[in-house]
Design a protein around this motif. Structure first.
Motif, mmCIF file in Angstrom:
data_model
loop_
_atom_site.group_PDB
_atom_site.id
_atom_site.type_symbol
_atom_site.label_atom_id
_atom_site.label_comp_id
_atom_site.label_asym_id
_atom_site.label_seq_id
_atom_site.Cartn_x
_atom_site.Cartn_y
_atom_site.Cartn_z
ATOM 1 N N ALA A 148 19.753 -8.256 2.566
ATOM 2 C CA ALA A 148 20.463 -7.312 3.432
ATOM 3 C C ALA A 148 21.889 -7.770 3.698
ATOM 4 O O ALA A 148 22.838 -6.976 3.631
ATOM 5 N N LEU A 149 22.064 -9.060 3.973
ATOM 6 C CA LEU A 149 23.391 -9.562 4.303
ATOM 7 C C LEU A 149 24.334 -9.513 3.114
ATOM 8 O O LEU A 149 25.542 -9.285 3.283
ATOM 9 N N GLU A 150 23.811 -9.718 1.911
ATOM 10 C CA GLU A 150 24.687 -9.653 0.736
ATOM 11 C C GLU A 150 25.227 -8.243 0.551
ATOM 12 O O GLU A 150 26.379 -8.057 0.152
ATOM 13 N N ASN A 151 24.409 -7.221 0.842
ATOM 14 C CA ASN A 151 24.896 -5.849 0.760
ATOM 15 C C ASN A 151 26.005 -5.612 1.773
ATOM 16 O O ASN A 151 27.021 -4.982 1.482
ATOM 17 N N SER A 171 28.623 -10.025 8.918
ATOM 18 C CA SER A 171 27.677 -9.103 8.300
ATOM 19 C C SER A 171 26.381 -9.037 9.096
ATOM 20 O O SER A 171 25.773 -7.965 9.236
ATOM 21 N N ALA A 172 25.921 -10.188 9.617
ATOM 22 C CA ALA A 172 24.699 -10.215 10.419
ATOM 23 C C ALA A 172 24.864 -9.374 11.678
ATOM 24 O O ALA A 172 23.954 -8.620 12.067
ATOM 25 N N VAL A 173 26.037 -9.489 12.322
ATOM 26 C CA VAL A 173 26.303 -8.696 13.532
ATOM 27 C C VAL A 173 26.285 -7.211 13.197
ATOM 28 O O VAL A 173 25.701 -6.392 13.916
ATOM 29 N N GLU A 174 26.948 -6.834 12.083
ATOM 30 C CA GLU A 174 26.992 -5.425 11.683
ATOM 31 C C GLU A 174 25.608 -4.897 11.347
ATOM 32 O O GLU A 174 25.251 -3.764 11.681
ATOM 33 N N LEU A 175 24.807 -5.720 10.676
ATOM 34 C CA LEU A 175 23.450 -5.307 10.316
ATOM 35 C C LEU A 175 22.615 -5.054 11.564
ATOM 36 O O LEU A 175 21.910 -4.041 11.674
ATOM 37 N N ILE A 176 22.666 -5.971 12.538
ATOM 38 C CA ILE A 176 21.895 -5.793 13.772
ATOM 39 C C ILE A 176 22.357 -4.549 14.515
ATOM 40 O O ILE A 176 21.536 -3.767 15.027
ATOM 41 N N ALA A 177 23.672 -4.327 14.561
ATOM 42 C CA ALA A 177 24.195 -3.141 15.235
ATOM 43 C C ALA A 177 23.706 -1.853 14.569
ATOM 44 O O ALA A 177 23.317 -0.894 15.248
ATOM 45 N N ASP A 178 23.720 -1.832 13.244
ATOM 46 C CA ASP A 178 23.234 -0.641 12.534
ATOM 47 C C ASP A 178 21.752 -0.398 12.798
ATOM 48 O O ASP A 178 21.309 0.745 12.960
ATOM 49 N N LEU A 179 20.972 -1.487 12.831
ATOM 50 C CA LEU A 179 19.543 -1.333 13.107
ATOM 51 C C LEU A 179 19.307 -0.797 14.510
ATOM 52 O O LEU A 179 18.380 -0.003 14.740
ATOM 53 N N LEU A 180 20.127 -1.229 15.470
ATOM 54 C CA LEU A 180 19.994 -0.717 16.832
ATOM 55 C C LEU A 180 20.343 0.767 16.898
ATOM 56 O O LEU A 180 19.702 1.540 17.618
ATOM 57 N N HIS A 181 21.359 1.182 16.145
ATOM 58 C CA HIS A 181 21.680 2.608 16.069
ATOM 59 C C HIS A 181 20.496 3.391 15.492
ATOM 60 O O HIS A 181 20.154 4.477 15.972
ATOM 61 N N TRP A 182 19.879 2.826 14.465
ATOM 62 C CA TRP A 182 18.740 3.508 13.828
ATOM 63 C C TRP A 182 17.573 3.626 14.787
ATOM 64 O O TRP A 182 16.940 4.683 14.880
ATOM 65 N N THR A 183 17.260 2.536 15.520
ATOM 66 C CA THR A 183 16.131 2.591 16.459
ATOM 67 C C THR A 183 16.387 3.619 17.554
ATOM 68 O O THR A 183 15.474 4.347 17.971
ATOM 69 N N SER A 184 17.633 3.713 18.029
ATOM 70 C CA SER A 184 17.970 4.692 19.057
ATOM 71 C C SER A 184 17.811 6.114 18.532
ATOM 72 O O SER A 184 17.292 6.999 19.217
ATOM 73 N N LEU A 188 13.527 5.231 19.890
ATOM 74 C CA LEU A 188 13.009 3.947 20.363
ATOM 75 C C LEU A 188 14.013 3.293 21.319
ATOM 76 O O LEU A 188 15.193 3.655 21.336
ATOM 77 N N ASP A 189 13.544 2.362 22.104
ATOM 78 C CA ASP A 189 14.402 1.631 23.031
ATOM 79 C C ASP A 189 14.959 0.404 22.312
ATOM 80 O O ASP A 189 14.207 -0.524 21.978
ATOM 81 N N PRO A 190 16.282 0.333 22.047
ATOM 82 C CA PRO A 190 16.856 -0.814 21.332
ATOM 83 C C PRO A 190 16.561 -2.145 22.017
ATOM 84 O O PRO A 190 16.317 -3.149 21.341
ATOM 85 N N ASP A 191 16.601 -2.164 23.358
ATOM 86 C CA ASP A 191 16.306 -3.413 24.069
ATOM 87 C C ASP A 191 14.875 -3.860 23.823
ATOM 88 O O ASP A 191 14.600 -5.063 23.662
ATOM 89 N N ASP A 192 13.941 -2.903 23.778
ATOM 90 C CA ASP A 192 12.545 -3.244 23.532
ATOM 91 C C ASP A 192 12.373 -3.802 22.119
ATOM 92 O O ASP A 192 11.639 -4.779 21.906
ATOM 93 N N VAL A 193 13.063 -3.197 21.151
ATOM 94 C CA VAL A 193 12.983 -3.673 19.771
ATOM 95 C C VAL A 193 13.550 -5.086 19.659
ATOM 96 O O VAL A 193 12.984 -5.951 18.987
ATOM 97 N N LEU A 194 14.667 -5.346 20.336
ATOM 98 C CA LEU A 194 15.255 -6.687 20.322
ATOM 99 C C LEU A 194 14.310 -7.709 20.952
ATOM 100 O O LEU A 194 14.154 -8.824 20.441
ATOM 101 N N ASP A 195 13.670 -7.324 22.053
ATOM 102 C CA ASP A 195 12.728 -8.236 22.709
ATOM 103 C C ASP A 195 11.558 -8.568 21.793
ATOM 104 O O ASP A 195 11.124 -9.732 21.693
ATOM 105 N N ARG A 196 11.024 -7.562 21.101
ATOM 106 C CA ARG A 196 9.897 -7.793 20.196
ATOM 107 C C ARG A 196 10.312 -8.674 19.021
ATOM 108 O O ARG A 196 9.564 -9.556 18.588
#
Length: 209
Positions: A148-151, A171-184, A188-196
């Protein structure tokens, strides 16, 4: 790194250097750093020994200060290490009781590697070996993260011209941010996903320790 092919999950790192004693330590460190970024740090000790032997052989038998290139290529259960230099003279192992040092390194190489060989190239020769990676050497989560990070790296490198580590960190920061946008977007609750995710990470880190 140059030459990475995402489709067949093969990763390739090309490290040109000058065959000088001071460069060997830097080359070892660069190889260990690359393996860590690929998620296979457990292969670092064997790889550093191989890199040291191959680079030292270039210094001794091709010439101090001559240009050479180290290539690392990882595909699944094997890591391929290649040393390219400008001499077309192929090395040959000496007998085990030979007093001369020349060729002894090849015995060590053969003992450590699952396969090895030499080949004449258009510019000289290459000595290569393949190190087998056990199931404990390759972490599936790390492998997926590297993919994922290489992409993301390919998208970010035009904006970030600093160290490779800095590009991957961004890239890691951008990937996590994109995943949070997707969960929202999925309701889904982004905070809950991060906690899990944090719970999974801490549990697995505790087991690994």
């Amino acid at each position: 790194m140059p030459g990475i092919d995402i489709k067949d999950r093969r990763r390739r790192c090309v490290l040109p250097f000058e065959a000088l004693p001071a460069e060997v330590r830097l080359l070892r460190r660069a190889a260990a750093t690359q393996l860590g970024q690929w998620g296979v740090p457990a292969a670092g000790d064997a790889t550093q020994l191989v890199v040291t032997e191959l680079a030292t052989n270039v210094i001794k038998h091709v010439g101090e200060g001559s240009p050479a290139t180290l290539i690392l290529e990882w595909q699944r259960e094997r890591l391929r290490v290649e040393m390219h230099d400008k001499s077309s003279c192929l090395p040959a192992p000496r007998t085990a009781d030979c007093e001369a040092e020349c060729g002894r390194g090849l015995h060590m190489l053969a003992a450590m590697a699952v396969d090895w060989g030499t080949v004449v190239t258009a510019l000289g020769k290459a000595v290569w070996c393949e190190i087998e990676l056990g199931p404990d050497d390759v972490c599936l989560r790390m492998e997926r993260a590297v993919d994922a990070l290489e992409n993301y790296r390919e998208r970010s490198e035009t904006a970030l011209r600093g160290r490779h580590e800095a590009v991957l960190e961004e890239s890691a920061v951008e990937l996590i941010a994109d995943l949070l946008h997707w969960t929202s977007a999925q309701g889904l609750d982004p905070d809950d996903v991060l906690d899990r995710a944090q719970m999974h990470y801490e549990a697995e880190a505790h087991i690994a320790a």
